[in-house]
Design a protein around this motif. Structure first.
Motif, PDB file in Angstrom:
ATOM      1  N   VAL A 184      -4.736  -0.689  -5.606  1.00 45.94           N
ATOM      2  CA  VAL A 184      -3.409  -0.783  -5.272  1.00 45.94           C
ATOM      3  C   VAL A 184      -2.615  -1.758  -6.144  1.00 45.94           C
ATOM      4  O   VAL A 184      -1.451  -1.213  -6.117  1.00 45.94           O
ATOM      5  CB  VAL A 184      -3.527  -1.088  -3.513  1.00 45.94           C
ATOM      6  CG1 VAL A 184      -1.989  -1.325  -2.948  1.00 45.94           C
ATOM      7  CG2 VAL A 184      -4.382  -0.328  -2.712  1.00 45.94           C
ATOM      8  N   ARG A 186      -1.647   0.434  -8.975  1.00 49.09           N
ATOM      9  CA  ARG A 186      -0.740   1.427  -8.828  1.00 49.09           C
ATOM     10  C   ARG A 186       0.498   1.089  -8.689  1.00 49.09           C
ATOM     11  O   ARG A 186       1.641   1.845  -9.108  1.00 49.09           O
ATOM     12  CB  ARG A 186      -1.136   2.256  -7.662  1.00 49.09           C
ATOM     13  CG  ARG A 186      -2.319   3.192  -7.850  1.00 49.09           C
ATOM     14  CD  ARG A 186      -2.794   4.119  -6.395  1.00 49.09           C
ATOM     15  NE  ARG A 186      -4.043   4.687  -6.836  1.00 49.09           N
ATOM     16  CZ  ARG A 186      -4.087   6.024  -7.607  1.00 49.09           C
ATOM     17  NH1 ARG A 186      -3.148   6.414  -7.974  1.00 49.09           N
ATOM     18  NH2 ARG A 186      -5.189   6.578  -7.744  1.00 49.09           N
ATOM     19  N   GLU A 215       1.568   3.797  -3.773  1.00 53.30           N
ATOM     20  CA  GLU A 215       1.472   5.371  -3.232  1.00 53.30           C
ATOM     21  C   GLU A 215       2.431   6.260  -3.518  1.00 53.30           C
ATOM     22  O   GLU A 215       2.583   7.273  -4.269  1.00 53.30           O
ATOM     23  CB  GLU A 215       0.661   5.659  -2.016  1.00 53.30           C
ATOM     24  CG  GLU A 215       0.034   7.019  -1.925  1.00 53.30           C
ATOM     25  CD  GLU A 215      -1.210   6.996  -3.102  1.00 53.30           C
ATOM     26  OE1 GLU A 215      -1.665   8.061  -3.428  1.00 53.30           O
ATOM     27  OE2 GLU A 215      -1.967   6.180  -3.286  1.00 53.30           O
ATOM     28  N   ARG A 216       3.767   5.987  -2.924  1.00 53.88           N
ATOM     29  CA  ARG A 216       4.906   6.821  -3.006  1.00 53.88           C
ATOM     30  C   ARG A 216       6.084   6.126  -3.360  1.00 53.88           C
ATOM     31  O   ARG A 216       7.048   7.018  -3.435  1.00 53.88           O
ATOM     32  CB  ARG A 216       5.014   6.958  -1.445  1.00 53.88           C
ATOM     33  CG  ARG A 216       3.967   7.842  -0.912  1.00 53.88           C
ATOM     34  CD  ARG A 216       3.632   7.865   0.803  1.00 53.88           C
ATOM     35  NE  ARG A 216       4.987   7.909   1.394  1.00 53.88           N
ATOM     36  CZ  ARG A 216       5.182   7.579   2.761  1.00 53.88           C
ATOM     37  NH1 ARG A 216       4.073   7.104   3.462  1.00 53.88           N
ATOM     38  NH2 ARG A 216       6.216   7.635   3.144  1.00 53.88           N
ATOM     39  N   ARG A 220       0.829  -1.116  -0.025  1.00 52.99           N
ATOM     40  CA  ARG A 220       0.092  -0.112  -0.079  1.00 52.99           C
ATOM     41  C   ARG A 220       1.126   1.338   0.073  1.00 52.99           C
ATOM     42  O   ARG A 220       0.477   2.327  -0.828  1.00 52.99           O
ATOM     43  CB  ARG A 220      -0.826  -0.125   1.106  1.00 52.99           C
ATOM     44  CG  ARG A 220      -2.195  -1.016   1.208  1.00 52.99           C
ATOM     45  CD  ARG A 220      -2.952  -0.793   2.061  1.00 52.99           C
ATOM     46  NE  ARG A 220      -2.546  -1.648   3.312  1.00 52.99           N
ATOM     47  CZ  ARG A 220      -2.005  -1.067   4.478  1.00 52.99           C
ATOM     48  NH1 ARG A 220      -2.375   0.130   4.618  1.00 52.99           N
ATOM     49  NH2 ARG A 220      -1.821  -1.751   5.636  1.00 52.99           N
ATOM     50  N   SER A 280     -10.684   8.035  -9.218  1.00 55.82           N
ATOM     51  CA  SER A 280     -10.031   8.518  -8.029  1.00 55.82           C
ATOM     52  C   SER A 280      -9.757  10.169  -8.610  1.00 55.82           C
ATOM     53  O   SER A 280      -9.228  10.775  -7.923  1.00 55.82           O
ATOM     54  CB  SER A 280      -8.844   7.745  -8.008  1.00 55.82           C
ATOM     55  OG  SER A 280      -8.025   7.670  -9.130  1.00 55.82           O
TER      56      SER A 280
END
Length: 260
Positions: free
Chosen positions: A137, A140, A59-60, A55, A203
């Motif tokens: 998730v 991504r 995201e990062r 997760r 999103s």
């Protein structure tokens, strides 16, 4: 002097149950041994760490995530991390294997009976975009890591290059440079993946009006449209590309991570 024999089952210790592979862990006590409980907890801890890292890194990115952030998100002690992974890079490698290799293996199993490389490529693209639609998730993380240095040798990228080469060898695709064909296909798939995540899943809201005047709305058929466009890029006629891209999809047998 009382010489009467004790009644059966009285006055003697119970006979120990013979341990078998099925009941060895619960013999005598009827409960799991500490080793068995420990093994289960170890698997659960590893699964929580992987889930938290997925997760955060989706995201990062790996570089922006610290080990203590992973353990906090997983609700695991900081020191426990190193019982499972030697470093942040190690858990990242485990994730890429889990996300790319496990899914690619599932594609291979599902498409083992398909002989046409064009159909294999179309189905693989559709399954990838459908998976991203169901699991943002996962999508991504694939989008962020899809252009990594290992893309030609591992997971989905290696399978895509293999199927392009099979199509060229079979005369299904023009005998052009397989590498440039791969670059075009991989780039198109990742671009469609970004649109799927940002717009189809909502999103990022709707496509801006100035863009929507130029392109059609992504819509639920984006996987089929993308697959058809890629087959046209590979040289198939438009009608055939559309037909192949809309064939029924085999179900994927996505097996769980052996460590969880």
């Amino acid at each position: 002097m009382n010489t009467a024999k004790p009644a059966p089952g009285r006055g003697r210790p119970p006979r120990a149950r013979r341990a078998t592979p099925a009941n060895a862990a619960t013999a005598d006590t009827g409960t799991e041994t500490p080793m068995t409980r420990g093994a289960r907890r170890r698997r659960e801890t590893r699964a929580r760490l992987l889930d938290a890292a997925l997760r955060l890194m989706a995201e990062r990115g790996m570089d922006a995530v610290a080990v203590n952030e992973i353990t906090e998100a997983a609700d695991v002690g900081f020191g426990s991390f190193y019982n499972h992974f030697e470093s942040k890079e190690a858990i990242h490698r485990a994730l890429t294997d889990l996300v790319f290799e496990e899914f690619a293996d599932a594609l291979d199993r599902a498409l083992a009976g398909v002989s046409d490389p064009a159909e294999v490529i179309a189905a693989s693209i559709r399954h990838t975009l459908e998976r991203a639609r169901r699991d943002g998730v996962w999508g991504r993380f694939l989008l962020r890591e899809g252009l990594s240095s290992r893309m030609l040798t591992r997971g989905l990228g290696a399978r895509l290059l293999r199927d392009i080469q099979k199509g060229i060898a079979a005369g299904r695709f023009p005998p052009d440079d397989a590498l440039t064909a791969f670059i075009g296909l991989a780039g198109s798939t990742l671009a469609a993946l970004a649109v799927e995540i940002e717009y189809v899943n909502g999103s990022a809201g709707t496509i801006p009006p100035d863009v929507s005047r130029i392109v059609a709305s992504p819509g639920p058929d984006l996987p089929e449209r993308t697959a058809a466009a890629i087959l046209r890029f590979l040289g198939l006629p438009d009608g055939e590309a559309r037909e192949i891209a809309r064939r029924p999809l085999a179900e994927l047998d996505v097996r769980p991570d052996p460590g969880t």
